[in-house]
Design an enzyme around this catalytic site. Structure first.
Site, PDB file in Angstrom:
ATOM      1  N   SER A 169       0.701  -1.159  -0.156  1.00 58.55           N
ATOM      2  CA  SER A 169      -0.081   0.078  -0.041  1.00 58.55           C
ATOM      3  C   SER A 169       0.869   1.176   0.079  1.00 58.55           C
ATOM      4  O   SER A 169       0.681   2.238  -0.385  1.00 58.55           O
ATOM      5  CB  SER A 169      -1.061  -0.038   1.240  1.00 58.55           C
ATOM      6  OG  SER A 169      -0.237  -0.142   2.323  1.00 58.55           O
TER       7      SER A 169
ATOM      8  N   ASP B 269      -2.889   6.222  11.175  1.00 62.39           N
ATOM      9  CA  ASP B 269      -1.977   5.853  10.128  1.00 62.39           C
ATOM     10  C   ASP B 269      -0.818   6.563  10.236  1.00 62.39           C
ATOM     11  O   ASP B 269      -0.791   7.851   9.883  1.00 62.39           O
ATOM     12  CB  ASP B 269      -2.782   6.225   8.894  1.00 62.39           C
ATOM     13  CG  ASP B 269      -1.930   5.531   7.634  1.00 62.39           C
ATOM     14  OD1 ASP B 269      -0.703   5.009   8.010  1.00 62.39           O
ATOM     15  OD2 ASP B 269      -2.589   5.373   6.647  1.00 62.39           O
TER      16      ASP B 269
ATOM     17  N   HIS C 295       1.730   5.445   5.872  1.00 62.21           N
ATOM     18  CA  HIS C 295       1.306   6.235   4.903  1.00 62.21           C
ATOM     19  C   HIS C 295       1.459   7.654   4.804  1.00 62.21           C
ATOM     20  O   HIS C 295       1.689   8.070   6.054  1.00 62.21           O
ATOM     21  CB  HIS C 295      -0.289   5.936   4.327  1.00 62.21           C
ATOM     22  CG  HIS C 295      -0.484   4.264   4.380  1.00 62.21           C
ATOM     23  ND1 HIS C 295      -1.075   3.443   5.132  1.00 62.21           N
ATOM     24  CD2 HIS C 295      -0.311   3.411   3.102  1.00 62.21           C
ATOM     25  CE1 HIS C 295      -1.006   2.162   4.649  1.00 62.21           C
ATOM     26  NE2 HIS C 295      -0.445   2.193   3.466  1.00 62.21           N
TER      27      HIS C 295
END
Length: 318
Positions: free
Chosen positions: A27, A270, A273
């Site tokens: 990802s 998160d 990312h």
């Protein structure tokens, strides 16, 4: 970075005219793919001429995606393959399914991207998860499942499988191959699944003593790529990302939270990312610089060939 290589969407699209650029990995590579699609789309006047090939509007689930830039006959693609080798299932003794990782088999989507003009690979973050880091009864080669295997050795085996596949299946005369290095995370007080946090960070790290050591897995990568026939451009972005503890989505990781996430938003952050626009834009500038340099090298070679032809004609006339 020299302003000569500042990524200009319109110019990059010209360089990509009639070509395919594919990101393959986890990802974090999807994050990089999203960044490039946004940059390039923003440079196109008629946005209706840019679309996802299958018509999808959501890009967080598993699978592959391809954004088509119709006026340039090019595509920017992403193929999910977090380990680059195959995640596997086999029958267990009690009749249930046992998940393993086939260190000797390349990922399932490989036939779909092997002919792309530009390939950007990555793997790394999934090797830190509990199942992979412990390595007990998870790694498989052929029919053999290792009772226990050190994660660094498993990583080396997987990258060796990837390297052999690239050497055997990718045409280096056509395709430019990149490998993007490990992207730093900034969880404090826990990991990604145990309450790790990065909210309220609004400045980068300024003291180098707080930076992490160079990841040992990236040394494994360097060792493997040195033994390849195919030239692989290593995008070593680890140090540059390590400074940016302020650039993650943190509690803003997604818009639609479930009930548990709404009750405890600080527990679900998160810190792996990156926000966009943001850090991955810089990674794509590195890609752009390589493509631009290659283009200029080809132009120079073509001019030299033409000059040689003219000289030969002059000699024939004499």
């Amino acid at each position: 970075m020299n302003s000569f290589f500042r990524l200009k969407g319109g110019e990059m699209l010209e360089l990509l005219r009639g070509k395919r650029l594919a990101f393959v990995g986890d990802s974090l590579n999807r994050n990089m793919w999203e960044s490039l699609v946004c940059i390039l789309r923003n440079s196109v006047k008629d946005k209706s001429r840019v679309f996802e090939a299958s018509g999808r509007q959501e890009f967080q689930s598993e699978g592959s995606y391809s954004f088509v830039f119709k006026d340039y006959n090019c595509s920017i693609e992403f193929f999910r393959s977090p380990f680059l080798v195959q995640e596997w299932e086999m029958d267990d003794i009690n009749g249930s399914k046992k998940e393993t990782l086939r260190l000797d088999v390349i990922g399932r989507s490989s036939d779909k991207y092997k002919n792309a003009d530009f390939l950007v690979f990555n793997t790394g973050h999934w090797w830190t998860h509990e199942k992979t880091s412990k390595g007990k009864g998870y790694y498989q080669e052929g029919s053999h499942i290792y009772d226990e295997l050190n994660v660094s050795e498993a990583f080396r085996k997987a990258l060796t499988t990837w390297a052999r596949w690239v050497d055997a299946n990718v045409n280096p005369m056509k395709t430019l191959v990149f490998f993007r290095g490990y992207s730093a995370s900034h969880f404090r007080g826990g990991r990604w699944n145990s309450g790790g946090q990065c909210d309220n960070e609004n400045e980068p790290i300024k003291n180098e003593t707080y930076l992490w050591k160079y990841p040992s897995k990236m040394r494994v990568l360097e060792s493997v790529t040195k033994g390849m026939k195919t030239t692989v451009f290593y995008l070593n972005i680890t140090r540059m990302t390590d400074y940016r503890k302020d650039a993650h989505p943190s509690i803003y990781r997604k818009q639609n939270l479930n009930e548990e996430e709404r009750r405890s938003p600080l527990r679900y952050q998160d810190c792996s990312h990156w926000c966009l626009p943001g850090v991955p834009d810089t990674w794509n500038e590195l890609i752009y610089a390589h493509i631009l340099i290659r283009h200029k090298q080809k132009q120079k070679q073509q001019r030299q060939k033409e000059k040689k032809k003219i000289c030969l004609r002059c000699m024939t006339k004499d």
